[in-house]
Design a protein around this motif. Structure first.
Motif, short mmCIF file in Angstrom:
data_model
loop_
_atom_site.label_atom_id
_atom_site.label_comp_id
_atom_site.label_asym_id
_atom_site.label_seq_id
_atom_site.Cartn_x
_atom_site.Cartn_y
_atom_site.Cartn_z
N TRP A 191 5.78 -10.76 10.20
CA TRP A 191 6.44 -10.50 8.93
C TRP A 191 7.16 -11.75 8.41
O TRP A 191 7.17 -12.01 7.21
CB TRP A 191 7.44 -9.34 9.07
CG TRP A 191 6.80 -8.00 9.00
CD1 TRP A 191 6.53 -7.15 10.03
CD2 TRP A 191 6.33 -7.36 7.81
NE1 TRP A 191 5.92 -6.01 9.56
CE2 TRP A 191 5.79 -6.11 8.21
CE3 TRP A 191 6.31 -7.69 6.47
CZ2 TRP A 191 5.24 -5.22 7.30
CZ3 TRP A 191 5.76 -6.80 5.56
CH2 TRP A 191 5.23 -5.57 5.97
N GLY A 192 7.76 -12.50 9.33
CA GLY A 192 8.54 -13.64 8.90
C GLY A 192 7.73 -14.84 8.47
O GLY A 192 8.09 -15.54 7.51
N PHE A 193 6.59 -15.07 9.14
CA PHE A 193 5.89 -16.33 8.93
C PHE A 193 4.41 -16.19 8.59
O PHE A 193 3.71 -17.20 8.52
CB PHE A 193 6.10 -17.22 10.16
CG PHE A 193 7.57 -17.44 10.44
CD1 PHE A 193 8.29 -18.34 9.69
CD2 PHE A 193 8.22 -16.70 11.42
CE1 PHE A 193 9.65 -18.52 9.91
CE2 PHE A 193 9.57 -16.86 11.65
CZ PHE A 193 10.29 -17.77 10.90
N PRO A 198 5.52 -15.29 3.71
CA PRO A 198 5.01 -16.38 2.87
C PRO A 198 3.81 -15.96 2.03
O PRO A 198 3.67 -16.40 0.88
CB PRO A 198 4.60 -17.45 3.90
CG PRO A 198 5.44 -17.16 5.10
CD PRO A 198 5.58 -15.67 5.13
N ALA A 199 2.94 -15.12 2.60
CA ALA A 199 1.76 -14.67 1.86
C ALA A 199 2.14 -13.83 0.65
O ALA A 199 1.57 -13.98 -0.45
CB ALA A 199 0.83 -13.88 2.77
N ALA A 215 8.00 -21.08 -8.93
CA ALA A 215 7.02 -20.71 -7.91
C ALA A 215 7.32 -21.42 -6.59
O ALA A 215 7.24 -20.82 -5.50
CB ALA A 215 5.61 -21.04 -8.38
N ILE A 216 7.68 -22.70 -6.68
CA ILE A 216 8.04 -23.46 -5.47
C ILE A 216 9.23 -22.82 -4.78
O ILE A 216 9.24 -22.63 -3.56
CB ILE A 216 8.36 -24.93 -5.84
CG1 ILE A 216 7.08 -25.67 -6.23
CG2 ILE A 216 9.05 -25.64 -4.67
CD1 ILE A 216 7.32 -27.06 -6.77
N GLY A 217 10.25 -22.46 -5.56
CA GLY A 217 11.43 -21.83 -4.99
C GLY A 217 11.11 -20.52 -4.30
O GLY A 217 11.62 -20.24 -3.20
N LEU A 218 10.25 -19.71 -4.91
CA LEU A 218 9.90 -18.42 -4.33
C LEU A 218 9.12 -18.59 -3.03
O LEU A 218 9.37 -17.87 -2.04
CB LEU A 218 9.09 -17.59 -5.32
CG LEU A 218 8.73 -16.18 -4.86
CD1 LEU A 218 9.98 -15.35 -4.61
CD2 LEU A 218 7.81 -15.48 -5.86
N ILE A 219 8.19 -19.52 -3.00
CA ILE A 219 7.41 -19.75 -1.79
C ILE A 219 8.31 -20.24 -0.66
O ILE A 219 8.16 -19.83 0.51
CB ILE A 219 6.27 -20.74 -2.06
CG1 ILE A 219 5.24 -20.11 -3.01
CG2 ILE A 219 5.58 -21.15 -0.76
CD1 ILE A 219 4.17 -21.07 -3.49
N ALA A 258 3.82 -25.89 6.95
CA ALA A 258 3.45 -24.91 5.93
C ALA A 258 3.79 -25.38 4.52
O ALA A 258 3.05 -25.11 3.57
CB ALA A 258 4.13 -23.56 6.21
N VAL A 259 4.91 -26.08 4.36
CA VAL A 259 5.34 -26.50 3.02
C VAL A 259 4.30 -27.40 2.34
O VAL A 259 3.88 -27.12 1.21
CB VAL A 259 6.72 -27.19 3.07
CG1 VAL A 259 7.03 -27.87 1.74
CG2 VAL A 259 7.81 -26.17 3.40
#
Length: 285
Positions: A51-53, A57-58, A74-78, A121-122
């Motif tokens: 759930w966390g990773f 993120p998905a 969008a960047i902030g939300l991701i 991931a970023v």
């Protein structure tokens, strides 16, 4: 240097102290036996990591594909999607009659996984954010891992000293929490007000609704005391960890910061809703 520029510098400083203080406070109270009990539950660990990773993120990424968000939002939300677990999770878990031992395991696992996950991931999930893995990892290590290890080390070698230090750390952290909130309002207040009509709030509401409810409903094989930790933990975000990569980018669009900051009141609201919906009766009595 104008007032806003000075306030921005002070915000960065207060944010570092706020994050480091919270993690050190956690370490000073983190009973290794309690954490190991939760970490030995493979099902709980699997739910936390998935759930966390993976799902978190998905979900954030899918929302950015469906809702026409401007790129900085969008960047902030991701980034929010990658950083589960706010420092105040134990407070709400206690109100909901959750297992505080498993909460220790959840917070430890989330902190370590965030440090390992985000540097890789970023750059992969946010194509416009050109920053090295080390530039992302360094502030996370400074703000999360080192303070946590220091607190745990003090507790391990002297529980008496840990008990003496913890109230002081808590008070200092509380002061810098207030300062962080004040500087956020000074630096980003106008931007937060102007965010209406950008779909930013709607996208966050959708994100937190999904993470708050489905983590509990789909917590198959877990007891209530463990599922409520997932719901509260995933309905909150580690804002310091989410902001850290943004500070590593020169001339980053301020709207990305605003998107992360906007999550603070929203995630507190959803943490309360999680307690109300899934907690035991009379949780806030």
């Amino acid at each position: 240097m104008d007032f806003i520029a000075i306030s921005t510098i002070l915000l960065k400083i207060s944010l570092v102290v706020f994050m480091a203080g919270n993690l050190m406070d956690m370490g000073l109270r983190l009973n290794p036996e309690d954490a190991l009990r939760g970490l030995s539950n493979i099902r709980f660990v699997a739910h936390t990591l998935v759930w966390g990773f993976v799902i978190g993120p998905a979900v954030a990424y899918m929302i950015t594909l469906v809702i026409p968000l401007e790129a900085p939002y969008a960047i902030g939300l991701i980034l929010l999607g990658m950083t589960p677990c706010a420092p105040f999770v134990p407070l709400f878990v206690n109100k909901a009659k959750g297992d505080l031992g498993y909460t220790a395991a959840f917070m430890l696992l989330s902190a370590v996984a965030t440090i390992l996950f985000m540097p890789f991931a970023v750059p992969f999930m946010i194509k416009g954010l050109s920053v090295s893995a080390w530039a992302i990892a360094k502030p996370l290590i400074v703000m999360i891992l080192i303070p946590l290890l220091i607190g745990m080390g003090i507790l391990k070698y002297s529980a008496i000293n840990a008990a003496r230090i913890q109230p002081v750390v808590k008070k200092i952290t509380g002061l810098f929490t207030l300062l962080t909130a004040v500087f956020i309002i000074i630096v980003y207040g106008k931007g937060i007000i102007s965010i209406a009509g950008s779909f930013a709030i709607a996208s966050q509401l959708i994100f937190f609704i999904i993470l708050t409810t489905f983590t509990y409903w789909l917590g198959f094989g877990l007891k209530h005391e463990q599922k409520i930790i997932l719901s509260i933990g995933m309905s909150t975000r580690n804002l310091g960890a989410a902001i850290a990569p943004l500070f590593s980018v020169a001339a980053m669009d301020h709207r990305a910061f605003i998107m992360v900051v906007l999550a603070l009141p929203i995630m507190v609201l959803f943490a309360i809703l999680s307690v109300k919906m899934f907690g035991r009766p009379k949780s806030f009595d």
